[in-house]
Design a protein around this motif. Sequence first.
Motif, PDB file in Angstrom:
ATOM      1  N   MET A  91      26.128  73.985  22.997  1.00 22.67           N
ATOM      2  CA  MET A  91      26.680  72.652  23.259  1.00 22.67           C
ATOM      3  C   MET A  91      28.010  72.450  22.524  1.00 22.67           C
ATOM      4  SD  MET A  91      27.133  69.351  21.937  1.00 22.67           S
ATOM      5  CE  MET A  91      25.967  69.065  20.630  1.00 22.67           C
ATOM      6  N   GLU A  92      28.045  72.840  21.241  1.00 22.95           N
ATOM      7  CA  GLU A  92      29.253  72.613  20.452  1.00 22.95           C
ATOM      8  C   GLU A  92      30.444  73.397  21.003  1.00 22.95           C
ATOM      9  OE1 GLU A  92      28.631  73.245  16.346  1.00 22.95           O
ATOM     10  OE2 GLU A  92      27.167  71.617  16.125  1.00 22.95           O
ATOM     11  N   ASP A  93      30.190  74.647  21.419  1.00 19.87           N
ATOM     12  CA  ASP A  93      31.285  75.457  21.960  1.00 19.87           C
ATOM     13  C   ASP A  93      31.874  74.805  23.213  1.00 19.87           C
ATOM     14  OD1 ASP A  93      30.996  77.273  19.956  1.00 19.87           O
ATOM     15  OD2 ASP A  93      29.849  78.729  21.144  1.00 19.87           O
ATOM     16  N   ALA A  94      31.012  74.338  24.093  1.00 20.57           N
ATOM     17  CA  ALA A  94      31.471  73.705  25.325  1.00 20.57           C
ATOM     18  C   ALA A  94      32.208  72.397  25.023  1.00 20.57           C
ATOM     19  CB  ALA A  94      30.291  73.437  26.249  1.00 20.57           C
ATOM     20  N   LEU A  95      31.683  71.633  24.046  1.00 23.90           N
ATOM     21  CA  LEU A  95      32.311  70.369  23.674  1.00 23.90           C
ATOM     22  C   LEU A  95      33.696  70.593  23.060  1.00 23.90           C
ATOM     23  CD1 LEU A  95      32.192  67.316  23.366  1.00 23.90           C
ATOM     24  CD2 LEU A  95      30.973  67.647  21.195  1.00 23.90           C
ATOM     25  N   ASN A  96      33.776  71.589  22.161  1.00 22.61           N
ATOM     26  CA  ASN A  96      35.059  71.895  21.528  1.00 22.61           C
ATOM     27  C   ASN A  96      36.092  72.357  22.557  1.00 22.61           C
ATOM     28  OD1 ASN A  96      34.331  71.218  18.906  1.00 22.61           O
ATOM     29  ND2 ASN A  96      33.486  73.242  18.480  1.00 22.61           N
ATOM     30  N   ALA A  97      35.667  73.153  23.512  1.00 20.30           N
ATOM     31  CA  ALA A  97      36.572  73.614  24.561  1.00 20.30           C
ATOM     32  C   ALA A  97      37.076  72.439  25.386  1.00 20.30           C
ATOM     33  CB  ALA A  97      35.867  74.635  25.451  1.00 20.30           C
ATOM     34  N   GLU A  98      36.189  71.492  25.668  1.00 19.48           N
ATOM     35  CA  GLU A  98      36.570  70.312  26.422  1.00 19.48           C
ATOM     36  C   GLU A  98      37.581  69.468  25.642  1.00 19.48           C
ATOM     37  OE1 GLU A  98      36.681  67.193  29.320  1.00 19.48           O
ATOM     38  OE2 GLU A  98      36.305  69.349  29.339  1.00 19.48           O
ATOM     39  N   ASP A 154      39.600  70.543  23.234  1.00 19.71           N
ATOM     40  CA  ASP A 154      40.869  71.288  23.191  1.00 19.71           C
ATOM     41  C   ASP A 154      41.669  71.065  24.458  1.00 19.71           C
ATOM     42  OD1 ASP A 154      40.280  72.257  20.697  1.00 19.71           O
ATOM     43  OD2 ASP A 154      39.581  74.218  21.393  1.00 19.71           O
ATOM     44  N   ARG A 155      40.975  71.062  25.594  1.00 22.09           N
ATOM     45  CA  ARG A 155      41.656  70.858  26.866  1.00 22.09           C
ATOM     46  C   ARG A 155      42.232  69.448  26.955  1.00 22.09           C
ATOM     47  NH1 ARG A 155      40.917  68.489  31.480  1.00 22.09           N
ATOM     48  NH2 ARG A 155      38.833  67.726  30.931  1.00 22.09           N
TER      49      ARG A 155
END
Length: 412
Positions: free
Chosen positions: A1-8, A10-11
């Motif tokens: 979850m955190e990886d996906a949230l951080n990527a979002e 960043d975008r």
Amino acid sequence: MEDALNAELDRRLAEADAALNSLYPGDRGVRQPVHTVYVPADRYDAGTVDEWAKAARTALADHGGSTDELAELLQLPQRHAAQVYERVVAKLEREPIEDLRIDFEDGYGNRPDDQEDAAAVGAAQALAEQVKTDTVPPYHGLRIKSLEAPSRRRGIRTLNLFVGELAGAGALTDGFVITLAKVTSVEQIEAMVVVLEAIERAHSVPTGSLKFEIQVETPQAILAANGTTPLPRMIRAGAGRVTGLHYGTYDYSASLGVAAAYQSMEHPVADHAKDVMQLAAAGTGVFVCDGSTNVLPIGSRDQVHAAWRLHSRLVRRSLERGIYQGWDMHPAQLPTRYLATYSFYREGLETAATRLRAYLEGGNSGYLDEPATATALAGFVLRGVECGAIDPSEIDLLIAVDLQELSVLARR
């Protein structure tokens, strides 16, 4: 979850992150002079700096009295008085002027074109001589007339002649700077960039090397017709060439209808303008410079002392408000510029050093200092070193860092 949230995130924030880094790059990593000295173009030659230094030393000798008397006159702490006095005398010998501006604007006035042409070439030749003999102040340059329609062509011609002469003599240095007077619009800054690009091409000057300061002395520079301040847009329009915002005390005050007797660096309208300037420049690497006092230290001893008290107080006032540079218009203002400035740094050195050392070593100074405060403390000490108020050897003794480490702390 955190990886996906951080990527979002960043975008989503990529554009804002890029804008922040671009618009607010932080400290430029260069010394800010404590003052800018203005000399009318027709009164400047290669011996002017020496003449100012001699006149400043004479004024100090003739009117300063004993160290204790001078400290009492200027309300300087007695425990620092002798040390400050000795350092100021040495400064007036070694580096009496930190920033020199050869003035083709109000200080020079409107002259026939052939006269200003000759003055521009002659002043540039004199400055080139100072560069070649290594007697030039660290920062130096000229102030040109504004890009308003009545003075536009004259200002550009003077700048082109001046830069061409310096470039031809191989005397353009990193310390060369141009002051653009009476700026009223963002479009003028965009036009100035076009002018500098053309002059660089014409004289084979490296692209982007010509820098300039915006003189803030019109109401339109503080508040545009749409109700916003144009200063941030002016800095951006300068495309990396803007190095300073200089406040013009008397033009600005007069433009707002302040009576001549009350025009001053400490009038409320002046403080408001400089507050806006500080906000606009924060984080950009652009220096903010205060204006001048027109009360000159000339005449009787009592008149000199009164002018010195005023100048010293105004210099100290600016320093306490985080404005570390101002204008000096007369050689006899140099002693009080440095006496007030050196006293400011000598007074604060012990406390600043104690707090900074405790922060670096994890000790207890009695203050809960955060990283931003530590940077400010280091910046305070570094400014003191750069102007000559503090010796580099004191840094190692009091803080246990060398000058390079202090610079990193101050400009991180």
